[in-house]
Design an enzyme around this catalytic site. Structure first.
Site, PDB file in Angstrom:
ATOM      1  N   ASN A   1      34.903 -12.249 -23.329  1.00 14.44           N
ATOM      2  CA  ASN A   1      35.743 -12.539 -24.496  1.00 14.44           C
ATOM      3  C   ASN A   1      36.206 -11.240 -25.158  1.00 14.44           C
ATOM      4  OD1 ASN A   1      35.179 -15.266 -24.114  1.00 14.44           O
ATOM      5  ND2 ASN A   1      33.684 -15.371 -25.770  1.00 14.44           N
TER       6      ASN A   1
ATOM      7  N   ASP B   1      39.186 -23.678 -34.201  1.00 10.80           N
ATOM      8  CA  ASP B   1      37.910 -23.429 -33.522  1.00 10.80           C
ATOM      9  C   ASP B   1      37.463 -22.011 -33.880  1.00 10.80           C
ATOM     10  OD1 ASP B   1      35.783 -23.187 -31.775  1.00 10.80           O
ATOM     11  OD2 ASP B   1      36.939 -23.548 -29.955  1.00 10.80           O
TER      12      ASP B   1
ATOM     13  N   GLY C   1      34.396 -13.873 -33.683  1.00 14.27           N
ATOM     14  CA  GLY C   1      33.595 -12.648 -33.678  1.00 14.27           C
ATOM     15  C   GLY C   1      33.879 -11.765 -32.482  1.00 14.27           C
ATOM     16  N   ASP C   2      34.081 -12.386 -31.324  1.00 13.09           N
ATOM     17  CA  ASP C   2      34.365 -11.594 -30.122  1.00 13.09           C
ATOM     18  C   ASP C   2      35.757 -10.975 -30.177  1.00 13.09           C
ATOM     19  OD1 ASP C   2      31.880 -12.133 -29.084  1.00 13.09           O
ATOM     20  OD2 ASP C   2      32.558 -13.871 -27.944  1.00 13.09           O
TER      21      ASP C   2
END
Length: 277
Positions: free
Chosen positions: A44, A229, A234-235
């Site tokens: 990711n 979503d 964070g990624d």
């Protein structure tokens, strides 16, 4: 001249279903649909760094299954160097089971699979790094590999961005190499209790922004009806941060770029844009 971003970490096949609400212990709820998506914190973050314009090298392991082969092809199609992604005979690719509720919150169970097979072969890739390059690490792969990779990267003059997620205690000398160590509020608390001191600390506060050694920027506002979503926010933040740092950005510029990427990520389903495998 911009440096490169090397991401050493996990590649997972995400199996995602939607639920009205998350089940309580011992309770069964019905899921709506089942999709196979690209995930894993390492991949990711690699995809996010590439989307931000960085030259990206992915280092990790997949299984000898169709999910692993599809994932390698997916990353290559996005311009990511996958020479460091090893296919492990006899092992499944990593998987994550994800439930996304109607309010956009998620719960995740990760099955490591081939991600647990990273070893010295993956660490050796770090020896190609040098000054100006950025090594991005997380903790969905063996911690021993993470520790050795961080030490080698810094010895070669590269910068280490350590996303200490999912949280696990690391040797103090490894934590001290991180510039920055990226943690959410829960991970920051666990880190504080451990007593280890990072080279610099970047704490994310979700919709309330982020702070890097006390320098705070607000989050980019996203209307509630546009939140699809939160899985990949964070990624996306970490990948964009690494890309900005490799490109020579200062802290303020890198933090702003990371916050923008994190906000954009909540507008689509899955941890990556167009995430289907």
């Amino acid at each position: 001249m911009s440096g490169r971003v090397m991401v050493l970490g996990s590649l997972n096949v995400d199996l995602v279903t939607r639920v009205q609400r998350h089940p309580r212990p011992g309770e069964t709820v019905l899921g709506d649909g089942l999709r196979r998506l690209a995930g894993g914190k390492g991949a990711n973050q690699a995809v996010a760094a590439a989307a931000a314009g960085a030259e990206v090298l992915m280092v990790g392991c997949v299984g000898d299954d169709d999910g692993g082969a599809a994932y390698r092809a997916r990353l290559a199609d996005r311009g990511i160097d996958v020479a460091g992604v090893r296919t492990c005979d006899g092992l499944p690719s990593g998987h994550a089971m994800i439930q996304v509720s109607d309010d956009g919150e998620n719960s995740i169970v990760v099955v490591p699979g081939a991600n647990d097979a990273l070893d010295e072969r993956e660490v050796a890739a770090v020896d190609t790094l040098g000054p100006g390059d950025v090594l991005v690490l997380q903790l969905e792969v063996p911690r021993t590999v993470v520790c050795v990779a961080a030490r080698r990267a810094v010895a070669r003059g590269a910068r280490v961005v350590l996303n200490i997620a999912p949280y696990a205690a690391l040797p103090p000398d490894v934590v001290a190499l991180a510039d920055p160590l990226v943690a959410n509020e829960h991970e920051m608390q666990a880190l504080a209790e451990s007593g280890a001191q990072p080279g610099s600390l970047l704490v994310t506060f979700g919709a309330n922004g982020a702070s890097w050694d006390g320098q705070t920027l607000p989050a980019v506002a996203v209307p509630a009806d546009e939140v699809a979503d939160t899985t990949g926010a964070g990624d996306a933040f970490c990948g964009a941060l690494a890309a900005a740092l490799a490109g020579g950005a200062d802290r303020s510029e890198a933090l702003a770029a990371a916050l923008a990427a994190g906000a954009d990520a909540v507008r689509h389903e899955g941890a990556q844009p167009d995430p289907y495998l």
